[in-house]
Write a protein that holds these residues in place. Structure first.
Motif, PDB file in Angstrom:
ATOM      1  N   UNK A  45     -15.060 -15.102 -11.346  1.00  0.00           N
ATOM      2  CA  UNK A  45     -14.927 -13.663 -11.112  1.00  0.00           C
ATOM      3  C   UNK A  45     -14.136 -13.410  -9.825  1.00  0.00           C
ATOM      4  N   UNK A  46     -14.504 -14.131  -8.784  1.00  0.00           N
ATOM      5  CA  UNK A  46     -13.832 -13.979  -7.496  1.00  0.00           C
ATOM      6  C   UNK A  46     -12.370 -14.412  -7.591  1.00  0.00           C
ATOM      7  N   UNK A  47     -12.106 -15.515  -8.266  1.00  0.00           N
ATOM      8  CA  UNK A  47     -10.733 -15.993  -8.435  1.00  0.00           C
ATOM      9  C   UNK A  47      -9.867 -14.940  -9.125  1.00  0.00           C
ATOM     10  N   UNK A  48     -10.349 -14.413 -10.243  1.00  0.00           N
ATOM     11  CA  UNK A  48      -9.567 -13.420 -10.983  1.00  0.00           C
ATOM     12  C   UNK A  48      -9.335 -12.170 -10.134  1.00  0.00           C
ATOM     13  N   UNK A  49     -10.359 -11.739  -9.439  1.00  0.00           N
ATOM     14  CA  UNK A  49     -10.241 -10.543  -8.612  1.00  0.00           C
ATOM     15  C   UNK A  49      -9.262 -10.745  -7.460  1.00  0.00           C
ATOM     16  N   UNK A  50      -9.399 -11.839  -6.744  1.00  0.00           N
ATOM     17  CA  UNK A  50      -8.510 -12.066  -5.602  1.00  0.00           C
ATOM     18  C   UNK A  50      -7.086 -12.370  -6.062  1.00  0.00           C
ATOM     19  N   UNK A  51      -6.953 -13.028  -7.192  1.00  0.00           N
ATOM     20  CA  UNK A  51      -5.619 -13.280  -7.729  1.00  0.00           C
ATOM     21  C   UNK A  51      -4.928 -11.950  -8.014  1.00  0.00           C
ATOM     22  N   UNK A  52      -5.632 -11.059  -8.688  1.00  0.00           N
ATOM     23  CA  UNK A  52      -5.055  -9.752  -9.012  1.00  0.00           C
ATOM     24  C   UNK A  52      -4.752  -8.939  -7.755  1.00  0.00           C
ATOM     25  N   UNK A  53      -5.579  -9.095  -6.716  1.00  0.00           N
ATOM     26  CA  UNK A  53      -5.349  -8.378  -5.461  1.00  0.00           C
ATOM     27  C   UNK A  53      -4.117  -8.876  -4.717  1.00  0.00           C
ATOM     28  N   UNK A  54      -3.818 -10.148  -4.848  1.00  0.00           N
ATOM     29  CA  UNK A  54      -2.818 -10.771  -3.985  1.00  0.00           C
ATOM     30  C   UNK A  54      -1.527 -11.206  -4.657  1.00  0.00           C
ATOM     31  N   UNK A  55      -1.439 -11.130  -5.964  1.00  0.00           N
ATOM     32  CA  UNK A  55      -0.250 -11.606  -6.654  1.00  0.00           C
ATOM     33  C   UNK A  55       0.661 -10.436  -6.977  1.00  0.00           C
ATOM     34  N   UNK A  56       1.954 -10.553  -6.674  1.00  0.00           N
ATOM     35  CA  UNK A  56       2.875  -9.455  -6.989  1.00  0.00           C
ATOM     36  C   UNK A  56       2.891  -9.163  -8.492  1.00  0.00           C
TER      37      UNK A  56
END
Length: 117
Positions: A45-56
């Motif tokens: 959950x954290x990976x998907x959330x932070x990925x979406x927050x930080x990936x262009x």
């Protein structure tokens, strides 16, 4: 080997970035456990959330996650959820949808015809 859109030592364009991002996400989902421990579910959950927050270019993906939270109960659930989200992006971009019943064939087993050539 480089394509016309990917030149060595040059920043990736949005097509190359998108392809790399989806490859990472789908491969991660395909190798996710069938029966994840609670800590693995929290981590995903954290990976998907932070990925979406930080990936262009993943602004829409983040919105889709808010509408339908990531399903981390099993490999199949995660892979199918991700496929559904990818298809939403494809639809917005005017690209064809992928048959989500084939998602593990595509990203884990490699049994699709084009993978065996």
């Amino acid at each position: 080997m480089t394509t016309t859109n990917e030149k060595e030592n040059c920043p990736a364009d949005s097509v190359a970035l998108g392809r790399a991002a989806w490859t990472l996400l789908h491969t991660t989902a395909a190798y996710y456990p069938d029966r994840p421990a609670p800590s693995q579910m929290d981590s995903m959950r954290l990976f998907m959330s932070t990925f979406a927050d930080n990936y262009p270019c993943f602004k829409d993906f983040k919105q889709y996650m808010a509408e339908e939270p990531v399903r981390v109960g099993s490999r199949k659930k995660l892979s199918e959820w991700l496929c559904k989200q990818h298809n939403k992006v494809n639809e917005k971009l005017g690209k064809p949808s992928f048959d989500c019943k084939l998602v593990l064939d595509r990203w884990l087993q490699g049994s699709l015809k084009e993978c065996n050539q």
